[in-house]
Design a protein around this motif. Structure first.
Motif, PDB file in Angstrom:
ATOM      1  N   UNK A  18       0.818  -1.203   0.000  1.00 35.33           N
ATOM      2  CA  UNK A  18       0.000   0.000   0.000  1.00 35.33           C
ATOM      3  C   UNK A  18       0.857   1.260   0.000  1.00 35.33           C
ATOM      4  N   UNK A  19       0.238   2.306  -0.532  1.00 33.27           N
ATOM      5  CA  UNK A  19       0.902   3.607  -0.663  1.00 33.27           C
ATOM      6  C   UNK A  19       0.006   4.672  -0.058  1.00 33.27           C
ATOM      7  N   UNK A  20       0.586   5.514   0.774  1.00 35.75           N
ATOM      8  CA  UNK A  20      -0.152   6.688   1.254  1.00 35.75           C
ATOM      9  C   UNK A  20      -0.147   7.704   0.106  1.00 35.75           C
ATOM     10  N   UNK A  21      -1.295   7.879  -0.519  1.00 34.49           N
ATOM     11  CA  UNK A  21      -1.373   8.863  -1.610  1.00 34.49           C
ATOM     12  C   UNK A  21      -1.408  10.277  -1.046  1.00 34.49           C
ATOM     13  N   UNK A  22      -2.143  10.436   0.063  1.00 34.14           N
ATOM     14  CA  UNK A  22      -2.236  11.741   0.701  1.00 34.14           C
ATOM     15  C   UNK A  22      -2.340  11.567   2.195  1.00 34.14           C
ATOM     16  N   UNK A 261       5.301   4.328  16.037  1.00 35.70           N
ATOM     17  CA  UNK A 261       4.301   5.296  15.555  1.00 35.70           C
ATOM     18  C   UNK A 261       5.028   6.368  14.757  1.00 35.70           C
ATOM     19  N   UNK A 262       4.540   6.629  13.538  1.00 34.89           N
ATOM     20  CA  UNK A 262       5.158   7.688  12.739  1.00 34.89           C
ATOM     21  C   UNK A 262       4.078   8.560  12.078  1.00 34.89           C
ATOM     22  N   UNK A 263       4.483   9.746  11.671  1.00 33.93           N
ATOM     23  CA  UNK A 263       3.587  10.568  10.858  1.00 33.93           C
ATOM     24  C   UNK A 263       3.623  10.035   9.428  1.00 33.93           C
ATOM     25  N   UNK A 264       2.453   9.783   8.874  1.00 34.83           N
ATOM     26  CA  UNK A 264       2.398   9.398   7.468  1.00 34.83           C
ATOM     27  C   UNK A 264       2.856  10.582   6.620  1.00 34.83           C
ATOM     28  N   UNK A 265       3.315  10.287   5.427  1.00 37.69           N
ATOM     29  CA  UNK A 265       3.636  11.355   4.480  1.00 37.69           C
ATOM     30  C   UNK A 265       3.296  10.865   3.079  1.00 37.69           C
ATOM     31  N   UNK A 266       3.085  11.793   2.194  1.00 36.32           N
ATOM     32  CA  UNK A 266       2.684  11.446   0.827  1.00 36.32           C
ATOM     33  C   UNK A 266       3.777  10.609   0.157  1.00 36.32           C
ATOM     34  N   UNK A 267       3.356   9.485  -0.387  1.00 34.71           N
ATOM     35  CA  UNK A 267       4.312   8.632  -1.094  1.00 34.71           C
ATOM     36  C   UNK A 267       4.881   7.520  -0.222  1.00 34.71           C
ATOM     37  N   UNK A 268       4.552   7.508   1.076  1.00 38.43           N
ATOM     38  CA  UNK A 268       5.038   6.429   1.953  1.00 38.43           C
ATOM     39  C   UNK A 268       4.491   5.092   1.474  1.00 38.43           C
ATOM     40  N   UNK A 269       5.353   4.076   1.418  1.00 35.73           N
ATOM     41  CA  UNK A 269       4.934   2.763   0.916  1.00 35.73           C
ATOM     42  C   UNK A 269       5.298   1.673   1.895  1.00 35.73           C
ATOM     43  N   UNK A 270       4.476   0.674   1.949  1.00 39.26           N
ATOM     44  CA  UNK A 270       4.772  -0.510   2.735  1.00 39.26           C
ATOM     45  C   UNK A 270       4.422  -1.752   1.944  1.00 39.26           C
ATOM     46  N   UNK A 271       5.246  -2.767   2.061  1.00 43.33           N
ATOM     47  CA  UNK A 271       4.946  -4.085   1.501  1.00 43.33           C
ATOM     48  C   UNK A 271       4.813  -5.023   2.688  1.00 43.33           C
ATOM     49  N   UNK A 272       3.615  -5.590   2.871  1.00 44.04           N
ATOM     50  CA  UNK A 272       3.388  -6.464   4.026  1.00 44.04           C
ATOM     51  C   UNK A 272       3.569  -7.914   3.610  1.00 44.04           C
TER      52      UNK A 272
END
Ligand SMILES: [Zn+2]
Length: 273
Positions: A18-22, A261-272
């Motif tokens: 998943x990717x944080x788009x915004x 715990x982190x602040x999300x930011x645009x474009x952050x990606x995770x592969x689970x």
């Protein structure tokens, strides 16, 4: 034996990206006409488009919400395929990019795009995008295929459990995504609190994305403290705070967050896995 090897290989290759788009609040950050220091503006992580996520598994690729920034977000992340859209609620910052999904109707073979929302949100979408709901399918234009959410449902290889959330007079939906028996993601955005059933359903989830609008009280969003309390109760492997205002400077304020715990930011990606 062979069957077991195939089953094991299949299990290993299960994909949940998943990717944080915004990661931004309803106005986005920077806010129009506001003053910022050059240090604040120099950090790309302080530039927050409206809240949305893109999820890709072996069987389905979809968006959570369609923000007014959708076109920019999709081009930025080079997203070429969207099979469906899930809506949390119908505030403008979550629905106003829907018409730009016309491209995905075309790319998918000139077909209507499945959209999932509860009855109230679907009614609002039908009102705002009446032309699309009511007209026959025309090549090149947006056409939705409505699916009303009224309980847990499946999309591709995912089981999705929806929860009603407090969010001002509107309310919203939160979601837990399960894949092959694993709790992958809890998405609890635009909410004043995380209810007990929603907390219990998310316990042990790999990633939780939580509304943490700002440090100060707000009637329909969680504050930083409220989000951190919810994060502690859920106990996710990692918690991403989202729907962030310009009260947060990503680098300055990250140091104060608890571990995992982190602040999300645009474009952050995770592969689970
Ligand atoms: Zn909202």
């Amino acid at each position: 034996m062979w069957k077991e090897i195939v089953a094991e290989a299949k299990q290993k290759s299960v994909k949940f990206d998943f990717t944080i788009l915004g990661s931004g609040t309803s106005q986005g950050v920077p806010i129009i006409g506001a003053e910022y220091s050059s240090e604040f503006l120099a950090n790309p992580k302080n530039h927050r488009t409206r809240s949305s996520v893109y999820i890709e598994t072996n069987e389905i690729r979809f968006l959570i919400d369609t923000t007014p920034d959708l076109r920019t977000q999709v081009l930025r992340e080079n997203i070429r395929h969207v099979d469906a859209i899930l809506f949390t609620h119908s505030h403008a910052d979550h629905i106003m990019g829907l018409d730009d999904c016309r491209r995905f109707c075309s790319i998918n073979g000139h077909r209507p795009l499945p959209i999932y929302a509860n009855q109230k949100t679907m009614r609002d979408l039908e009102r705002v995008y009446r032309y699309a709901f009511e007209s026959p399918f025309i090549r090149g234009y947006f056409k939705p295929e409505p699916h009303v959410i009224d309980g847990p449902f499946s999309m591709g290889d995912l089981k999705i459990i929806p929860f009603d959330q407090e969010h001002g007079s509107m309310g919203s939906l939160g979601f837990v995504f399960e894949q092959a028996g694993k709790k992958r993601l809890a998405y609890y955005n635009d909410c004043k609190k995380v209810s007990k059933p929603a907390t219990e359903a998310a316990e042990g989830v790999q990633v939780a994305v939580l509304d943490a609008l700002r440090p100060m009280e707000h009637p329909s969003h969680m504050t930083l403290d409220e989000a951190l309390t919810a994060a502690r109760r859920i106990g996710a492997g990692e918690t991403l705070l989202t729907h962030l205002t310009d009260f947060y400077d990503h680098d300055r304020d990250s140091a104060d967050l608890p571990e995992s715990v982190i602040f999300a930011y645009d474009g952050l990606k995770r592969t689970l896995t």
